[in-house]
Design a protein around this motif. Structure first.
Motif, PDB file in Angstrom:
ATOM      1  N   MET A  62     -21.750 -24.761 -99.428  1.00 51.55           N
ATOM      2  CA  MET A  62     -21.902 -24.648 -97.974  1.00 51.55           C
ATOM      3  C   MET A  62     -21.934 -23.182 -97.551  1.00 51.55           C
ATOM      4  O   MET A  62     -21.074 -22.393 -97.931  1.00 51.55           O
ATOM      5  CB  MET A  62     -20.763 -25.374 -97.255  1.00 51.55           C
ATOM      6  N   ASP A  63     -22.948 -22.820 -96.760  1.00 45.81           N
ATOM      7  CA  ASP A  63     -23.099 -21.447 -96.265  1.00 45.81           C
ATOM      8  C   ASP A  63     -22.781 -21.447 -94.771  1.00 45.81           C
ATOM      9  O   ASP A  63     -23.568 -21.906 -93.947  1.00 45.81           O
ATOM     10  CB  ASP A  63     -24.530 -20.967 -96.511  1.00 45.81           C
ATOM     11  N   MET A  64     -21.594 -20.956 -94.417  1.00 41.78           N
ATOM     12  CA  MET A  64     -21.154 -20.956 -93.017  1.00 41.78           C
ATOM     13  C   MET A  64     -21.172 -19.534 -92.477  1.00 41.78           C
ATOM     14  O   MET A  64     -20.657 -18.612 -93.110  1.00 41.78           O
ATOM     15  CB  MET A  64     -19.758 -21.568 -92.901  1.00 41.78           C
ATOM     16  N   ARG A  65     -21.764 -19.349 -91.305  1.00 40.64           N
ATOM     17  CA  ARG A  65     -21.902 -18.020 -90.695  1.00 40.64           C
ATOM     18  C   ARG A  65     -21.428 -18.049 -89.240  1.00 40.64           C
ATOM     19  O   ARG A  65     -21.487 -19.083 -88.572  1.00 40.64           O
ATOM     20  CB  ARG A  65     -23.376 -17.587 -90.703  1.00 40.64           C
ATOM     21  N   VAL A  66     -21.016 -16.902 -88.764  1.00 34.24           N
ATOM     22  CA  VAL A  66     -20.713 -16.749 -87.344  1.00 34.24           C
ATOM     23  C   VAL A  66     -22.029 -16.531 -86.606  1.00 34.24           C
ATOM     24  O   VAL A  66     -22.898 -15.775 -87.062  1.00 34.24           O
ATOM     25  CB  VAL A  66     -19.770 -15.554 -87.101  1.00 34.24           C
ATOM     26  N   GLY A  67     -22.195 -17.207 -85.497  1.00 31.37           N
ATOM     27  CA  GLY A  67     -23.404 -17.064 -84.703  1.00 31.37           C
ATOM     28  C   GLY A  67     -23.071 -16.990 -83.220  1.00 31.37           C
ATOM     29  O   GLY A  67     -21.938 -17.246 -82.810  1.00 31.37           O
ATOM     30  N   THR A  68     -24.095 -16.640 -82.417  1.00 30.21           N
ATOM     31  CA  THR A  68     -23.931 -16.571 -80.961  1.00 30.21           C
ATOM     32  C   THR A  68     -24.972 -17.453 -80.297  1.00 30.21           C
ATOM     33  O   THR A  68     -26.159 -17.402 -80.648  1.00 30.21           O
ATOM     34  CB  THR A  68     -24.099 -15.121 -80.456  1.00 30.21           C
ATOM     35  N   ILE A  69     -24.527 -18.265 -79.343  1.00 29.90           N
ATOM     36  CA  ILE A  69     -25.454 -19.132 -78.606  1.00 29.90           C
ATOM     37  C   ILE A  69     -26.215 -18.279 -77.598  1.00 29.90           C
ATOM     38  O   ILE A  69     -25.622 -17.676 -76.703  1.00 29.90           O
ATOM     39  CB  ILE A  69     -24.704 -20.276 -77.898  1.00 29.90           C
ATOM     40  N   LEU A  70     -27.541 -18.222 -77.747  1.00 27.87           N
ATOM     41  CA  LEU A  70     -28.387 -17.432 -76.849  1.00 27.87           C
ATOM     42  C   LEU A  70     -28.932 -18.282 -75.696  1.00 27.87           C
ATOM     43  O   LEU A  70     -29.065 -17.803 -74.568  1.00 27.87           O
ATOM     44  CB  LEU A  70     -29.567 -16.833 -77.630  1.00 27.87           C
ATOM     45  N   GLU A  71     -29.298 -19.532 -76.000  1.00 25.42           N
ATOM     46  CA  GLU A  71     -29.855 -20.431 -74.986  1.00 25.42           C
ATOM     47  C   GLU A  71     -29.289 -21.825 -75.222  1.00 25.42           C
ATOM     48  O   GLU A  71     -28.963 -22.191 -76.354  1.00 25.42           O
ATOM     49  CB  GLU A  71     -31.392 -20.502 -75.085  1.00 25.42           C
ATOM     50  N   ALA A  72     -29.175 -22.597 -74.129  1.00 23.47           N
ATOM     51  CA  ALA A  72     -28.707 -23.984 -74.239  1.00 23.47           C
ATOM     52  C   ALA A  72     -29.334 -24.808 -73.123  1.00 23.47           C
ATOM     53  O   ALA A  72     -29.374 -24.377 -71.968  1.00 23.47           O
ATOM     54  CB  ALA A  72     -27.183 -24.042 -74.141  1.00 23.47           C
TER      55      ALA A  72
END
Length: 698
Positions: free
Chosen positions: A600-610
């Motif tokens: 499993m490759d887990m990364r921190v991300g940021t929501i840009l659009e929803a």
């Protein structure tokens, strides 16, 4: 490609009800009432009609029900087949034949159909790995497997579909699958099956549906077909490892049966054969002649089977015509909640017939007037009461009763001879003549709700005519004028008796009896209303009046609401909710190795659009910066978060999850979530939420 507008015959099919439970109002509104309206209308117009249906008695759900109740599948299907068949008959659904897929004629028809495709080389034979329950010593069909959805993390997804996010699945896609038979973890075992290569038929389906039926199929049907075809079709298994169903009739098929979706639609053909044999007819023109119009009545959950898969089967076979239309309806809800057989959140037809005796037409009318033709609609008992009291009683019933009572009062029940018609009389009779074409226009376009309201407009025409002309006042001063008024009113009542039959068959029979139409000598088919100057001749004796409808009291409606409330409380008591402090911790899952975790490759991300996914209450479409790229992820979190509130939020993303399409949008990963002690979803950032130790991450 549309066929002739003047077919020589019609073959109408209504979706085969599944015999693991009785019929409820959702089934009626979606399929059986509109199908019956159309069949009755066509017969009134003098058409040759074969209206067929039958019980769908194979498949996993039957086996599951039998295992749960400790009885045989045969006992399950016999019980519900009899309940369903009687309910339909009592409710006035006018099938020419109601069969069952356990019948010998169906087994032979389905077997012969399979063998023809097999001999023509239309199947792909393939060995695949499927889940196998070593303890039960059987392969697990889709619904015998439960596990975690790979798309949204829902832990009770079935092997064919996740009911949380709506994803279509294969059983082997599930994370931590479990057998619902023994509760054990299944193994993978090789098995051979036959597949229908739907991809071979993409070109045919594009031409036939996307080009040929763009303008005459309902938008919900056309849109769903287009989505499936645009996504690309794949081979689909036509056999299953089960012990309940039609045995695969070729070498190597031992221990296997025809997949229920393959055998069930062939049930329309076998039901037609059964009917034709009984009536001394030839069944083949109803399925093989190009001057036959074939129409399938179904709910929206069956669109793919009737528009993509069954036509591909018919095309592969080569001898059969294709459906000219598939006017599928949307779903009906009950008092604001989805109908649910398992939760008993339904109005069951057999119970309605007991609690509202001789009031079949009231339910038919309420369901038609509020039909879910273009969107999901809601059935409420208050609306049911209002439709009855304010429309059927106050408009339709009131007009007929006044006409019959006054005819007896003034003329001892004999239709009076009219004098000269005034302009108002002529306009009223002309308007009456226009109604067959008006209602036909609605029904030919499968707009049954619209048609029912046009019928009520005819009753309104009669009421207005009487109210304006006031024969009860004129009788004192102008008896000759009253004769003409009552003659005109009786023609409208006769028109109602004829045109109401598709919608209100029991009422139509009562009204025909009141008007004594069988002995009138007049033509009583659909076209007569539009063509004949006189429908009920002067000098004809009518029978005494009887009330067509009765008022429904508030106490009766309250009883039904109390019944639903009791169901709601019962459901709540069987699934008790613990308090926040007592919230149960999800049990630990099966032990895995470090190598399993390292995949499993887990990364921190940021929501840009929803933004919300159209027509999906639970789904949000997110654009996320993962540091590697900007990608789209569809997540089932819309009930916990507003789109505008989570833009800029840091999240943990599983980035190497295989992409999967959800409602036409490709989702490229999964956001990891947990729950707070109140059961609300929380992004995986435990310090931020009110998260307790032991909460599972999904």
């Amino acid at each position: 490609m549309a066929q002739s507008n003047s077919p020589s015959r019609y073959t109408l099919t209504a979706a085969l009800p599944y015999t693991n439970g009785p019929i409820h109002i959702g089934h009626l509104a979606g399929v059986y009432v509109p199908a019956d309206i159309y069949a009755r209308y066509l017969r009134l117009k003098g058409n040759d009609v074969a209206f067929v249906c039958g019980s769908d008695e194979h498949g996993v759900a039957i086996s599951m029900k039998a295992k749960k109740e400790g009885i045989t599948p045969k006992e399950v299907i016999d019980k519900y087949h009899n309940i369903i068949k009687k309910s339909f008959a009592d409710f006035g659904i006018s099938f020419d034949n109601y069969s069952r897929t356990s019948a010998e004629i169906h087994h032979k028809t389905a077997s012969d159909f399979f063998k023809k495709l097999y001999e023509q080389g239309d199947f792909i034979e393939e060995e695949t790995e499927q889940l196998y329950d070593d303890e039960a010593k059987q392969f697990l069909a889709d619904r015998f497997v439960i596990g975690t959805c790979p798309r949204c993390g829902h832990e009770e997804a079935y092997g064919d579909q996740c009911e949380n996010c709506g994803s279509s699945l294969n059983a082997t896609d599930l994370i931590n699958p479990k057998s619902t038979i023994t509760g054990t973890v299944p193994s993978l075992k090789k098995t051979k099956h036959w597949f229908l290569p739907l991809d071979r038929y993409e070109g045919f389906l594009k031409e036939w549906i996307l080009e040929g039926h763009k303008s005459d199929w309902k938008p919900n049907v056309y849109g769903q077909c287009k989505s499936w075809i645009d996504d690309g079709l794949k081979p689909r298994a036509v056999t299953r490892d089960l012990d309940w169903g039609i045995p695969v009739p070729v070498e190597g098929g031992e221990g296997k049966v025809l997949y229920v979706w393959f055998d069930a639609p062939i049930g329309y053909i076998s039901s037609t054969k059964e009917w034709a044999e009984r009536e001394g007819k030839d069944w083949e023109p109803y399925w093989k002649s190009k001057d036959t119009k074939l129409v399938h009545f179904i709910g929206k959950d069956n669109i793919v089977f009737h528009c993509i898969i069954f036509p591909s089967m018919l095309k592969a076979h080569g001898d059969f015509i294709l459906p000219e239309n598939v006017p599928a309806n949307e779903f009906l809800n009950l008092e604001g909640n989805k109908l649910s057989t398992s939760k008993n959140w339904a109005v069951w037809l057999h119970e309605y017939l007991e609690e509202f005796p001789n009031m079949q037409d009231v339910l038919r009318y309420a369901l038609t007037a509020n039909a879910p033709e273009t969107k999901d609609n809601d059935f409420t008992w208050k609306d049911f009461q209002a439709r009855n009291n304010n429309e059927l009683v106050a408009i339709f019933g009131n007009f007929v009763n006044r006409v019959a009572v006054l005819t007896h009062k003034y003329y001892n029940g004999v239709v009076p001879t009219p004098n000269a018609f005034t302009e108002v009389d002529q306009e009223t009779l002309k308007a009456l003549k226009g109604y067959p074409a008006i209602i036909s226009n609605s029904l030919e376009r499968y707009r049954f709700r619209e048609g029912s309201q046009e019928l009520m407009n005819l009753a309104r025409l009669g009421n207005k005519y009487l109210a304006d002309e006031e024969p009860w006042k004129l009788i004192k001063t102008d008896e000759e004028r009253v004769k003409t008024i009552m003659f005109v009113a009786l023609q409208i009542a006769t028109g109602l008796a004829i045109l109401s039959e598709p919608f209100l068959p029991f009422t139509s029979d009562k009204l025909r009896n009141i008007l004594n139409m069988m002995s009138s000598g007049a033509e009583t088919d659909w076209e007569a209303v539009g063509l004949n100057d006189t429908l009920l001749p002067a000098g004809h004796q009518i029978n005494p009046s009887e009330l067509l409808f009765r008022k429904i009291e508030d106490t009766e409606i309250q009883q039904q609401l109390d019944k639903l409330e009791a169901t709601k409380k019962s459901n709540a008591s069987t699934t008790p909710k613990t308090s926040a402090m007592e919230k149960e911790i999800t049990p630990q899952k099966d032990t895995i190795t470090y190598e399993d975790f390292a995949k499993m490759d887990m990364r921190v991300g940021t929501i840009l659009e929803a933004e919300k996914m159209p027509k999906a209450d639970k789904l949000l479409v997110l654009k996320i910066d993962t540091g590697l790229d900007t990608r789209t992820i569809v997540s089932g979190i819309a009930e916990s978060f507003n789109p505008e509130d989570i833009i800029g939020k840091k999240v943990t993303v599983l980035v190497n999850l295989a992409p999967r399409k959800l409602r036409g949008v490709e989702s490229q990963g999964m956001i990891l979530m947990t729950e707070d002690k109140d059961g609300k979803l929380v992004f995986l950032n435990p310090d931020e939420g009110n998260v307790e130790n032991g909460e599972a991450i999904s």
